[in-house]
Design an enzyme around this catalytic site. Structure first.
Site, short mmCIF file in Angstrom:
data_model
loop_
_atom_site.label_atom_id
_atom_site.label_comp_id
_atom_site.label_asym_id
_atom_site.label_seq_id
_atom_site.Cartn_x
_atom_site.Cartn_y
_atom_site.Cartn_z
N ASP A 190 0.80 -1.09 0.15
CA ASP A 190 0.11 0.01 -0.09
C ASP A 190 1.06 1.23 -0.12
OD1 ASP A 190 -1.50 2.29 0.81
OD2 ASP A 190 -3.10 1.01 1.44
N HIS A 191 0.83 2.04 -0.85
CA HIS A 191 1.93 3.07 -1.28
C HIS A 191 1.87 4.10 -0.10
CE1 HIS A 191 -0.91 5.56 -3.42
NE2 HIS A 191 -0.47 6.42 -3.20
N HIS A 253 -5.75 2.81 1.77
CA HIS A 253 -5.07 4.05 2.01
C HIS A 253 -5.75 4.87 3.49
CE1 HIS A 253 -3.17 3.41 -1.53
NE2 HIS A 253 -4.00 4.24 -2.54
C1 BG6 Z 1 -4.07 5.36 -5.85
C2 BG6 Z 1 -5.59 5.45 -6.36
O1 BG6 Z 1 -4.06 3.99 -5.07
O2 BG6 Z 1 -4.00 6.25 -5.23
C3 BG6 Z 1 -5.79 6.79 -6.93
O3 BG6 Z 1 -5.95 4.04 -7.33
C4 BG6 Z 1 -5.27 7.92 -6.29
O4 BG6 Z 1 -7.13 7.03 -7.36
C5 BG6 Z 1 -3.93 7.72 -5.56
O5 BG6 Z 1 -5.15 8.89 -7.05
C6 BG6 Z 1 -3.73 8.67 -4.57
O6 BG6 Z 1 -2.32 8.72 -4.07
P1 BG6 Z 1 -1.68 9.85 -3.66
O7 BG6 Z 1 -0.51 9.40 -3.19
O8 BG6 Z 1 -1.57 10.73 -4.54
O9 BG6 Z 1 -2.38 10.50 -2.17
#
Ligand code: BG6
Length: 507
Positions: A190-191, A253
Site C-alpha cells: 500500500d503505497h 489508504h
Molecule cells: C491510488 C488510487 O491508489 O492512490 C488513485 O488508485 C489515487 O485513484 C492515488 O489518485 C492517490 O495517491 P496519493 O499518493 O497521490 O495520495
C-alpha cells in the site's frame, strides 16, 4: 552500485523479477525507485532485473523504454551512468500465465541468469500487472516451484493494490496466494505506507510519552481522516467506473491512516507485533447494518467545471464511463471502533476526486475544556484543539490551541504550533516506493499488509458497498468539480454538532 552514504545495509544479492515490465507502474514507479536505491548505494552488487512481458521484447527496446520512463518520472536529476548500469542488468523474458510452457522456459532462463549474476537464488517477484493477472501468475509461479524457499535462498512475492474488490474476492485471492507461498513471503503493497509522514504516526505516538495518556475516548472528541484530490478520473475511466472512491481509497489508504492512529501500542517494533495491532483495530470497526450504512455515509459524483486553466468534464462524460453511471467519485463515512480506547469516538473519513484542493491529513480533535471560565470575557472565537498530521500539501504536524491576544482585555484567539519536515530535514525527493522495495529486499514486512488486515478492511466497508449497490443512483449526490464535495458530507458531521476541519491560510 554506488557508495552508500547512509548506514543502511545493502540487501542480499537477488534477482528482481517484474511482471508487467512494459506497463505504466514499472515505468512510473518501480524503475525510478530502483534508480533511487541505486543512486543511494542501496542495491546489492550481485543483482539482476528480469522484465517479464507477455509478448516479449528485445532487451534493448525494453531498456530504452524504461530509460525514457525514468527520465520522465525520476524524482531527482538522472545520472546517466547510474541509469545505464541499472538497466544493463535488465533482461526481458517472455511469459504468459495462459501458456504454462512459457513459465517453464522462464524458470530455466532465471536459473541461468542467477548463476551468471551470482544472486544466490534469492528472488523477488513483483506483480506490477492488472489485478486480474495476480492469481494466474501466482498459480504458475507455484506450479513451476519458483517460489519455493530452498538451500537458504529466499523467494518473495510483491502484490500491488487493488487486493480484491470486496471481502469475498480478497479472501479468495489470499487463499490462492497462501496455497503457493507462506504469509512471510507475501508483500502486499500500500503505497501510503511508503510516505514518511504516514510512517511517522507510529513514531509520534510511541516515541513520545506525552501523547499516549490523552490518546483515548477521555480526551479525544473525534478523528477526521481526509484524502482529497484535485485530479479527476482522467484516462482511468474504465478502471474507476468499476471501482469508485470507496473501493479505490478506503479499505487500503484511509484504513492505513486509521489503523496507525487507532491501534494499541505494540509490545515490540517488529512486523508481527505491529501488524497484529493494526489488524486488531480494523477488526474492531463496528459492522453496520444496511440502514446504518446508509445513514452513516455520503456519496457524490462530480459535475464538470473549470478550475484555473483546467477544464474538468462531468464524470459521466469521461471516456469509458457509463453515461448513467452511479459510481461515486466522493465518499464520506462515519465509523466507530468497538474497544475500550475508542468507544463513543466517531471516526469521520472522506475522500474524493476533482475537489478544490489536494489534501491528505489526519486531524485529531480534542474535547473542549470542561468549563469555559472565559465565557464573560471578550472572546473573539474559541479555536478548536486539533492535532493535525499533514501528509499533503504540508508534510508535518500542527497543534492548534487557544491563546490570549496581547492587550488589556482578555481576548482569545486560535494559534498554531507547526512542525514541517522541510524545515528540519533535507531529504532527497523520493517516489515513496523505494522504502517499500528496499524493505522487500531486506525481508522486513512491517510496512506491508497481512492477509487478516486486508480482510478486516474489506469487512468494514462491505456494508457500505452492499447498501450503495442496492440503492443504485438513489442517494448519490452531485458536486461541482473544484468544490469541497457534496453538501451531504457537511451534514453528516453537522448532525453530530461537528464540522470538517477547514484548511487554514498556512496549510
Ligand atoms: C491510488 C488510487 O491508489 O492512490 C488513485 O488508485 C489515487 O485513484 C492515488 O489518485 C492517490 O495517491 P496519493 O499518493 O497521490 O495520495
Amino acid at each position: 552500485m554506488t557508495d552508500n552514504p547512509s548506514n543502511e545495509k545493502k540487501p542480499d544479492p537477488c534477482a528482481f523479477v517484474i511482471f508487467g515490465a512494459t506497463g505504466d507502474l514499472a515505468h512510473r514507479l518501480v524503475i525510478p525507485s530502483l534508480y533511487n536505491l541505486a543512486a543511494n548505494g542501496l542495491l546489492p552488487d550481485n543483482f539482476c532485473v528480469v522484465g517479464v512481458a507477455r509478448n516479449g521484447m528485445p532487451n534493448d527496446e525494453l531498456r530504452e523504454s524504461l530509460l525514457k520512463g525514468l527520465r520522465q518520472f525520476a524524482t531527482r536529476k538522472v545520472d546517466e551512468a547510474i541509469a545505464k548500469r541499472l538497466l544493463e542488468c535488465l533482461t526481458c523474458i517472455e511469459a504468459d500465465p495462459s501458456d504454462p510452457a512459457s513459465f517453464d522456459r522462464m524458470r530455466a532462463q532465471i536459473d541461468k541468469l542467477e548463476a551468471a549474476r551470482k544472486t544466490g537464488g534469492n528472488r523477488l517477484f513483483y506483480l506490477a500487472t492488472p489485478p486480474n493477472a495476480f492469481a494466474p501468475i501466482a498459480r504458475e509461479l507455484g506450479r513451476t516451484g519458483l517460489l519455493v524457499e530452498e538451500n537458504g535462498a529466499w523467494r518473495r512475492l510483491v502484490v500491488e493494490k487493488p487486493f480484491g474488490t470486496d471481502l469475498a474476492s480478497a479472501r479468495a485471492l489470499n487463499a490462492e496466494l497462501l496455497k503457493i507461498a507462506e504469509e512471510h513471503q507475501i508483500y502486499r503493497i500500500d503505497h501510503y505506507l511508503g510516505k514518511e509522514t504516514v510512517q511517522n504516526i507510529l513514531v509520534l505516538r510511541f516515541a513520545n510519552g506525552m501523547f499516549e495518556p490523552i490518546w483515548n475516548r477521555n480526551h479525544i472528541d473525534h478523528i477526521q481522516i481526509t484524502v482529497d484530490e484535485k485530479i479527476g478520473v482522467g484516462r482511468r475511466g474504465s478502471f474507476y467506473d468499476a471501482t469508485g472512491a470507496l473501493r479505490d481509497m478506503v479499505p487500503n489508504h484511509l484504513f492505513q491512516l486509521l489503523s496507525l492512529v487507532a491501534m494499541e501500542p505494540p509490545s515490540r517494533f517488529d512486523a508481527f507485533a505491529v501488524r497484529s495491532e493494526k489488524a486488531d483495530v480494523l477488526a474492531a470497526i463496528q459492522t453496520q447494518s444496511e440502514q446504518e450504512a446508509l445513514e452513516n455515509s455520503v456519496r457524490g459524483q462530480y459535475l464538470g467545471n473549470r478550475i484555473g486553466d483546467t477544464e474538468i468534464e462531468d464524470y459521466r462524460k469521461t471516456e469509458n464511463v457509463s453515461p448513467d453511471s452511479a459510481t461515486e467519485t466522493y465518499a464520506a463515512l462515519k465509523l466507530t471502533i468497538d474497544n475500550w480506547r475508542w468507544a463513543g469516538v466517531p471516526f469521520y473519513l472522506r475522500t474524493g476526486k476533482a475537489l478544490g484542493v489536494k489534501r491528505t491529513e489526519v486531524a485529531i480533535k480534542f474535547k473542549e475544556a470542561p468549563f469555559t471560565m472565559f465565557s464573560c470575557t471578550a472572546v473573539d472565537r474559541l479555536s478548536q484543539n486539533y492535532l493535525v498530521v499533514g501528509v499533503e500539501p504540508t508534510e508535518g504536524i500542527t497543534l492548534q490551541f487557544n491563546t490570549k491576544v496581547p492587550g488589556p482585555a482578555v481576548t482569545i484567539d486560535g494559534v498554531e504550533m507547526k512542525f514541517r519536515y522541510k524545515d528540519y530535514f533535507k531529504a532527497e525527493p523520493s517516489t515513496g516506493y523505494e522504502t517499500l522495495i528496499y524493505d522487500c529486499m531486506i525481508g522486513d514486512n512491517i510496512l506491508f499488509q497481512r492477509a487478516d488486515s486486508v480482510e478486516a478492511g474489506w469487512q468494514a466497508v462491505q456494508p457500505f458497498l452492499d447498501a450503495w449497490k442496492k440503492a443504485g443512483a438513489k442517494g448519490l449526490e452531485t458536486y461541482q468539480a473544484g468544490s469541497e464535495g457534496p453538501a451531504g458530507a457537511e451534514e453528516l458531521l453537522k448532525r453530530d454538532g461537528r464540522s470538517w476541519r477547514k484548511l487554514g491560510p498556512n496549510d
